[in-house]
Enzyme design. Structure first.
Site, PDB file in Angstrom:
ATOM      1  N   GLN A 245       1.143-101.188 -38.932  1.00 51.23           N
ATOM      2  CA  GLN A 245       2.088-100.246 -38.333  1.00 51.23           C
ATOM      3  C   GLN A 245       3.471-100.433 -38.914  1.00 51.23           C
ATOM      4  OE1 GLN A 245       1.507-101.380 -34.188  1.00 51.23           O
ATOM      5  NE2 GLN A 245       3.585-102.178 -34.102  1.00 51.23           N
ATOM      6  N   GLY A 246       4.162 -99.311 -39.021  1.00 53.14           N
ATOM      7  CA  GLY A 246       5.528 -99.316 -39.512  1.00 53.14           C
ATOM      8  C   GLY A 246       6.376 -98.411 -38.639  1.00 53.14           C
ATOM      9  N   TYR A 247       7.670 -98.461 -38.861  1.00 52.58           N
ATOM     10  CA  TYR A 247       8.621 -97.720 -38.033  1.00 52.58           C
ATOM     11  C   TYR A 247       9.440 -96.753 -38.868  1.00 52.58           C
ATOM     12  CZ  TYR A 247       7.161-100.652 -34.288  1.00 52.58           C
ATOM     13  OH  TYR A 247       6.374-101.254 -33.343  1.00 52.58           O
ATOM     14  N   LEU A 248       9.389 -95.482 -38.479  1.00 45.92           N
ATOM     15  CA  LEU A 248      10.276 -94.481 -39.059  1.00 45.92           C
ATOM     16  C   LEU A 248      11.657 -94.627 -38.440  1.00 45.92           C
ATOM     17  CD1 LEU A 248       7.754 -91.515 -39.008  1.00 45.92           C
ATOM     18  CD2 LEU A 248       8.615 -92.700 -41.037  1.00 45.92           C
TER      19      LEU A 248
ATOM     20  N   GLU B 292      10.539 -97.801 -42.536  1.00 53.13           N
ATOM     21  CA  GLU B 292      11.496 -98.868 -42.819  1.00 53.13           C
ATOM     22  C   GLU B 292      10.738-100.081 -43.372  1.00 53.13           C
ATOM     23  OE1 GLU B 292      13.107 -99.523 -38.917  1.00 53.13           O
ATOM     24  OE2 GLU B 292      14.266 -97.682 -38.938  1.00 53.13           O
TER      25      GLU B 292
END
Length: 155
Positions: free
Chosen positions: A27-30, A82
């Site tokens: 998982q990653g964060y915009l 990010e």
């Protein structure tokens, strides 16, 4: 929908033999700002886009919206995130009338194991398994969005 959740550190790995589900998660964060996080997740072979609002003062609840998206879309969106993609394996364990989700982190967060339980009310009773350690509910350093920017290896 309002998510009510409590988080705990995990004191040993005996939960693994009790798990009825195991999934690899990336998982990653915009957006990782505390007021609104926008997360892209691949769980197994399914993609998700999730938006979470700021936590309540107690840290127990916050608004959450989640939508399943195609694996291809999730893979492409992860490329836009990010820096600091989270890698973990999630185990699900039943305890009493509840299910704990236990995340075993890898990469820059290796060594961290966190259990979460979702509740229907902030004061709802639940049984604590013997592998549960200290409660970290509301401690932002244990939020995945924080870990993506400030990994466990740097603590």
């Amino acid at each position: 929908m309002i998510e009510i959740e409590r988080k705990f550190l995990v004191s040993n790995d005996s939960f693994i033999e009790q798990a009825f589900v195991k999934n690899k998660i990336s998982q990653g964060y915009l957006s990782s700002v505390p007021e609104r996080t926008v997360r892209v997740r691949i769980k197994g072979d399914v993609g998700f886009l999730t938006i979470k609002g700021a936590s309540s003062k107690s840290g127990l609840s916050r608004y959450e919206w989640e939508k399943e998206i195609s694996l291809n879309d999730a893979e492409n969106l992860l490329l836009l995130c990010e820096p600091g993609v989270i890698e973990k394996t999630r185990y699900e364990v039943i305890s009493g009338n509840h299910t704990f989700e236990i995340d075993v982190f890898y990469g820059d967060n290796k060594g961290l194991i966190i259990a979460e339980i979702e509740l229907t009310a902030e004061m709802e009773y639940f049984e604590l398994p013997d592998w549960i350690g200290a409660e970290v509910t509301g401690d932002v350093k244990y939020y995945n969005s924080f870990l993506s920017q400030n990994p466990f290896k740097n603590w």
